[in-house]
Design a protein around this motif. Structure first.
Motif, short mmCIF file in Angstrom:
data_model
loop_
_atom_site.label_atom_id
_atom_site.label_comp_id
_atom_site.label_asym_id
_atom_site.label_seq_id
_atom_site.Cartn_x
_atom_site.Cartn_y
_atom_site.Cartn_z
N HIS A 160 -4.30 9.48 5.64
CA HIS A 160 -3.95 8.84 4.99
C HIS A 160 -4.41 9.59 3.57
N HIS B 9 -8.94 7.10 -4.64
CA HIS B 9 -8.45 8.16 -4.08
C HIS B 9 -8.45 9.18 -4.37
N HIS C 152 -7.31 1.81 -7.26
CA HIS C 152 -7.23 2.41 -5.89
C HIS C 152 -6.32 4.03 -5.78
N HIS D 112 1.62 3.56 -2.81
CA HIS D 112 1.37 5.27 -3.38
C HIS D 112 2.50 6.12 -3.42
N HIS E 85 0.71 -1.18 0.29
CA HIS E 85 -0.11 -0.52 0.45
C HIS E 85 0.67 1.68 -0.52
#
Ligand code: ZN
Length: 445
Positions: A383, A213, A208, A177, A173
């Motif tokens: 986040h 996001h 994602h 990112h 994760h």
């Protein structure tokens, strides 16, 4: 681009651009992949193919042809306007999307407050992150070895499932990112741990980063809350008859997600599609790597163990391992965005304060201890505001973000316990499955 660099701003009044005769595109032309290389930034169309090797963030640019990359640009960088380095890659103009406003006073205040406690050059992963990542990976390799050498057992399946979830939350994760290291190769290498656990770095970034996001809880944009399927999680989707009992079956169903990722994901990779949508050519290299890694996964986790230890017990352990990993991952995701009062957006949202929406559509639960096992994703609000900051720092910036939110009347939702969060999620899932609640909500708009 380094988040802290400052360069000249591109604008239509810039003399470098005033002489250029730019072709005007419709948004549909770009978003429907008329050209496999173009993406949208603000009101410009860009071909960033030749910028890829100069891009400090690495190959992530491959995932943006056919997209309006504006939200991603401002989400992943600290610029307040497009840097002049992009001017030479501009190939045309397009109508600007007015869904979001990025550089609001709220966002500026949050960034300023956060930088005081966490300077930007310290946003990358600290040594403790690497120690944790290597420990999880080493333990996973050992359990994978035992799985083949001695055969699966129920305790091994439980440990293995939890370790696979730990990789998903703590390693891939952050890496996918781009928050582990300034060096994109480091991010990329750790990012492939997603393929080790049966997923795909490529499809995960598409779902994602590019989908969820940017458009958190937005109808038809956030792939994680699409309505109308077996579970409906969008406020703007009319529930079907059977959804009125979805609060009772959403958790048992989450355990099956692993099978969807592993098997349907492979179908998408072979077809080079994402949820039925054809992917641009820029994905091909990464897709070929993903298929190779998926074949390796199948050999490692299915072909060899079944050849050596085939029995109903082996099948049961295999199911258990996949179900536990999926349940742990899915459970904490749903807790973070589906709760009573969570903000959601219609498909045609306009002029939304992007930062406020990210905060009000996410929630935090518990504190630092849960953050260690859950990759800091229990600090979901922080986040979503700073996805390129290592999760190791979220506990440090959390009080600062909360204080700014309280000063600005922003709804900052923090649950003290997992149980209280689950209770809220249960009630929200129930409401989202109710036709009466849907009708009331739509009438109130
Ligand atoms: Zn994320």
């Amino acid at each position: 681009m380094p988040p802290h660099s400052r360069t000249k701003v591109v604008s239509d009044s810039d003399p470098e651009l005033s002489d250029l005769k730019m072709k005007h595109f419709t948004r549909e032309e770009i978003l429907n992949h008329t050209n496999d290389k173009y993406c949208i930034l603000e009101d410009g169309v860009y071909d960033l193919t030749n910028f890829r090797d100069k891009h400090p963030g690495g190959d992530v640019l491959d995932f943006f042809p056919g997209q309006d990359a504006t939200p991603h640009f401002y989400m992943l960088h600290q610029y307040e306007s497009l840097p002049s380095v992009l001017a030479e890659y501009k190939v045309g103009s397009v109508a600007r999307d007015d869904s979001y406003v990025y550089h609001t006073p709220l966002m500026k205040q949050i960034k300023s407050a956060v930088r005081k406690v966490m300077p930007m050059q310290e946003w990358w992963a600290p040594p403790s992150w690497y120690i944790k990542a290597c420990a999880i990976l080493a333990a996973t390799l050992y359990t994978d070895y035992l799985w083949i050498a001695s055969g699966p057992t129920i305790p091994l399946a439980i440990v293995s499932g939890l370790l696979y979830a730990a990789i998903g939350l703590n390693i891939q994760h952050d890496a996918n990112h781009g928050s582990v290291s300034r060096n994109p190769m480091v991010n990329r290498l750790f990012g492939y741990s997603q393929d080790w656990i049966g997923g795909s770095r490529m499809l995960w970034i598409r779902q994602h980063v590019v989908g969820h996001h940017t458009h958190c809880n937005r109808h038809q944009h956030d792939p994680d809350v699409k309505g109308g399927s077996v579970i409906t999680l969008s406020r703007y989707s009319l529930p079907k008859e059977f959804h009125h009992i979805q609060q009772y079956y959403f958790l048992p169903l989450i355990q099956l997600l692993g099978f969807q990722w592993v098997f349907l994901g492979l179908h998408d990779l072979i077809e080079m599609k994402y949820k039925g949508e054809k992917l641009p050519e820029s994905y091909r290299k990464e897709r070929n790597i993903a298929i190779g890694l998926r074949v390796f996964f199948f050999i490692r986790k299915f072909v060899v163990p079944f050849a050596l230890h085939f029995s109903w017990y082996t099948l049961l352990c295999t199911y258990l391992w996949m179900a536990i990993a999926a349940l742990y991952l899915g459970f904490f995701f749903i807790l973070s965005h589906i709760f009573v009062g969570a903000k959601s957006l219609p498909e045609d949202a306009k002029n939304i304060d992007w930062a406020r929406h990210q905060i009000e559509s996410s929630s935090n639960v518990c504190g630092e201890k849960l953050g260690i096992s859950n990759g800091g994703l229990n600090y979901q609000i922080e986040h979503h505001l700073f996805p390129r900051m290592s999760h190791a720092h979220y506990s440090k910036i959390q009080p600062v973000v909360q204080k700014v939110c309280e000063e600005n009347g922003v709804n900052y939702k923090k649950f003290g316990t997992i149980l209280s969060n689950l209770d809220s999620t249960f009630r929200q899932v129930k409401a989202l499955g109710s036709v009466a609640v849907y009708n009331e909500f739509m009438e109130g708009l």
